[in-house]
Design an enzyme around this catalytic site. Sequence first.
Site, PDB file in Angstrom:
ATOM      1  N   LYS A 230       9.216 -17.410 -10.462  1.00  0.00           N
ATOM      2  CA  LYS A 230       8.151 -16.294 -11.082  1.00  0.00           C
ATOM      3  C   LYS A 230       7.220 -16.921 -11.677  1.00  0.00           C
ATOM      4  O   LYS A 230       7.465 -17.907 -12.574  1.00  0.00           O
ATOM      5  CB  LYS A 230       9.325 -15.556 -11.894  1.00  0.00           C
ATOM      6  CG  LYS A 230       8.631 -14.337 -12.530  1.00  0.00           C
ATOM      7  CD  LYS A 230       9.689 -13.422 -13.405  1.00  0.00           C
ATOM      8  CE  LYS A 230       8.658 -12.420 -14.104  1.00  0.00           C
ATOM      9  NZ  LYS A 230       9.124 -12.396 -15.550  1.00  0.00           N
TER      10      LYS A 230
ATOM     11  N   PHE B 227      -4.633   3.055  14.970  1.00  0.00           N
ATOM     12  CA  PHE B 227      -4.685   4.184  13.921  1.00  0.00           C
ATOM     13  C   PHE B 227      -5.822   3.532  12.842  1.00  0.00           C
ATOM     14  O   PHE B 227      -5.964   2.408  12.794  1.00  0.00           O
ATOM     15  CB  PHE B 227      -3.375   4.320  12.929  1.00  0.00           C
ATOM     16  CG  PHE B 227      -2.579   5.271  13.587  1.00  0.00           C
ATOM     17  CD1 PHE B 227      -1.996   5.269  14.646  1.00  0.00           C
ATOM     18  CD2 PHE B 227      -2.320   6.637  12.701  1.00  0.00           C
ATOM     19  CE1 PHE B 227      -1.018   6.375  15.170  1.00  0.00           C
ATOM     20  CE2 PHE B 227      -1.469   7.682  13.008  1.00  0.00           C
ATOM     21  CZ  PHE B 227      -1.045   7.498  14.430  1.00  0.00           C
TER      22      PHE B 227
ATOM     23  N   ASN C  74       0.949  -1.240  -0.171  1.00  0.00           N
ATOM     24  CA  ASN C  74       0.113  -0.180   0.009  1.00  0.00           C
ATOM     25  C   ASN C  74       0.769   1.307  -0.092  1.00  0.00           C
ATOM     26  O   ASN C  74       1.984   1.261   0.079  1.00  0.00           O
ATOM     27  CB  ASN C  74      -1.089  -0.108   1.173  1.00  0.00           C
ATOM     28  CG  ASN C  74      -0.136  -0.004   2.435  1.00  0.00           C
ATOM     29  OD1 ASN C  74       0.572   0.795   2.864  1.00  0.00           O
ATOM     30  ND2 ASN C  74      -0.424  -1.166   3.259  1.00  0.00           N
TER      31      ASN C  74
HETATM   32  N1  CTP Z   1      -3.727  -3.617  12.020  1.00  0.00           N
HETATM   33  C1  CTP Z   1      -2.956  -4.629  12.325  1.00  0.00           C
HETATM   34  N2  CTP Z   1      -2.787  -5.814  11.786  1.00  0.00           N
HETATM   35  C2  CTP Z   1      -3.458  -5.856  10.565  1.00  0.00           C
HETATM   36  C3  CTP Z   1      -4.296  -4.830  10.212  1.00  0.00           C
HETATM   37  C4  CTP Z   1      -4.392  -3.862  10.642  1.00  0.00           C
HETATM   38  O1  CTP Z   1      -2.350  -4.311  13.475  1.00  0.00           O
HETATM   39  N3  CTP Z   1      -3.449  -7.125   9.993  1.00  0.00           N
HETATM   40  C5  CTP Z   1      -3.587  -2.276  12.821  1.00  0.00           C
HETATM   41  C6  CTP Z   1      -2.948  -1.028  11.774  1.00  0.00           C
HETATM   42  O2  CTP Z   1      -1.777  -0.836  12.193  1.00  0.00           O
HETATM   43  C7  CTP Z   1      -4.137   0.067  12.576  1.00  0.00           C
HETATM   44  C8  CTP Z   1      -5.229  -0.559  12.654  1.00  0.00           C
HETATM   45  O3  CTP Z   1      -4.989  -1.765  12.893  1.00  0.00           O
HETATM   46  O4  CTP Z   1      -3.472   0.544  13.662  1.00  0.00           O
HETATM   47  C9  CTP Z   1      -6.139  -0.263  11.560  1.00  0.00           C
HETATM   48  O5  CTP Z   1      -7.165  -0.921  11.653  1.00  0.00           O
HETATM   49  P1  CTP Z   1      -7.863  -1.781  10.760  1.00  0.00           P
HETATM   50  O6  CTP Z   1      -9.322  -2.341  11.194  1.00  0.00           O
HETATM   51  O7  CTP Z   1      -7.036  -2.866   9.856  1.00  0.00           O
HETATM   52  O8  CTP Z   1      -8.382  -0.779   9.772  1.00  0.00           O
HETATM   53  P2  CTP Z   1      -8.714  -0.663   8.292  1.00  0.00           P
HETATM   54  O9  CTP Z   1      -7.602  -1.614   7.461  1.00  0.00           O
HETATM   55  O10 CTP Z   1      -9.120   0.575   7.808  1.00  0.00           O
HETATM   56  O11 CTP Z   1      -9.809  -1.839   8.371  1.00  0.00           O
HETATM   57  P3  CTP Z   1     -11.277  -1.660   7.779  1.00  0.00           P
HETATM   58  O12 CTP Z   1     -11.256  -2.287   6.374  1.00  0.00           O
HETATM   59  O13 CTP Z   1     -11.931  -2.392   8.705  1.00  0.00           O
HETATM   60  O14 CTP Z   1     -11.710  -0.333   7.912  1.00  0.00           O
END
Ligand code: CTP
Length: 404
Positions: free
Chosen positions: A290, A324, A211
């Site tokens: 690959k 976050f 990302n």
């Molecule tokens: N996070 C984590 N492990 C993951 C995914 C996310 O620790 N596998 C943490 C990130 O570091 C951040 C928070 O979770 O602090 C984000 O939450 P998340 O629910 O993943 O948010 P989004 O990705 O925005 O999820 P959603 O699609 O539910 O909005």
Amino acid sequence: MSSGKNILLCVTGGIAVFKAAALTSQIRQAGYDVKVMMTKSAMEFVTPLTFQTLSRNPVYHDTFEEKDPSGVAHIDLADWADLVVMAPATANSIGKLANGIADDMISTTLLATTAPVMIAPAMNVHMYAHPAVFENMEKLADFGHRFIEPGEGLLACGYVGKGRLAEPEEILAAINQFFKEAANQILQNRHVLITAGPTREHIDPVRYFSNRSTGKMGYALAEAAFSLGAKVTLISGPSVLKAPYGVELLRVETAEEMYEAVISRYEQADLVIKSAAVADYRPKLTYDSKLKKSEGDVAIEMERTTDILKELGRYKKHQVLVGFAAETHDVSRYAKDKLERKNLDMIVANDVSQKGSGFEGDTNQVYIYGKDGHERKSFLLSKKQVAEIVLKDSLRYMKGLNER
Ligand code: CTP
């Protein structure tokens, strides 16, 4: 009255040496113990006797002149100092320090000291703007050295511009501010664990899902926590950023590696801030060689990664946990939902659809929600400023801080 703090003033050669004499007097009058070290060129402008009289201490300039046989002067002085101030700092002395050159007493002592270093440059306007000097100053700033910017005006060389040594009063104010901040090391003896950057989920040896996260927010948080005296571990996914000064950096690639690294450090942590943009999904299969293209479409099956934050929330004991959230709509509702679902103490949300917020940029605007109902909406700020706010707000959930 004595402050009990020791300042080593390193005076290098430029016309502004006369201001360093006034500075010496002001530092002493403010209650600090000040010792002065001079380069040969500095002594062309003002004699050591002036500094000796104003500081009421011997002046040092020759690495090989050992006044006291029981010690090694430049090492003893390096250890003695609570703060080293280089004023005026010439382009030459800045260049030497940035490149690890130790060919006189000041440059040797500066490499030997573990005390914080404050640099007040003074030079011709074009020298100050020269890319070599600029690069050296950037390098020193990366090492954690602080700079006191020169003023603008008529320079001794006849040019008008930036390069004039800051006034002694300004330098003294910066010194006072430094000791005030140092006394406020509220996170001393506390462990802060921060995650930053994206993760990479591999499809084959040359392809991955990732990302747009750069790690800027997490690195700024690590820097801010270190400046409050914390022992900081930064677990970072791939990022071009350099390790912040004083911070332990562990580099990882995948969500799984980040999970392992975070769990291994969780027990000792007092505060955990999960600013990393961890992938929620990874390819179910990772190929060792690959993948070759073929006619037609291809579908890659994805599976969920472990939600690290949720796991941390589940096993939380003494730790303060801050998550976050990147949202594009209904920020408050989604963020508060995550706060509760993941058993967090605080969540920092940003609306990534807004200009200036979120990935890649240097700015951010955040919404903070605490488990106690605390709420804050920040202005659009630099990520450094946001880091300071996030850290300050997290402290309200850390027990025992205010009794220290
Ligand atoms: N996070 C984590 N492990 C993951 C995914 C996310 O620790 N596998 C943490 C990130 O570091 C951040 C928070 O979770 O602090 C984000 O939450 P998340 O629910 O993943 O948010 P989004 O990705 O925005 O999820 P959603 O699609 O539910 O909005």
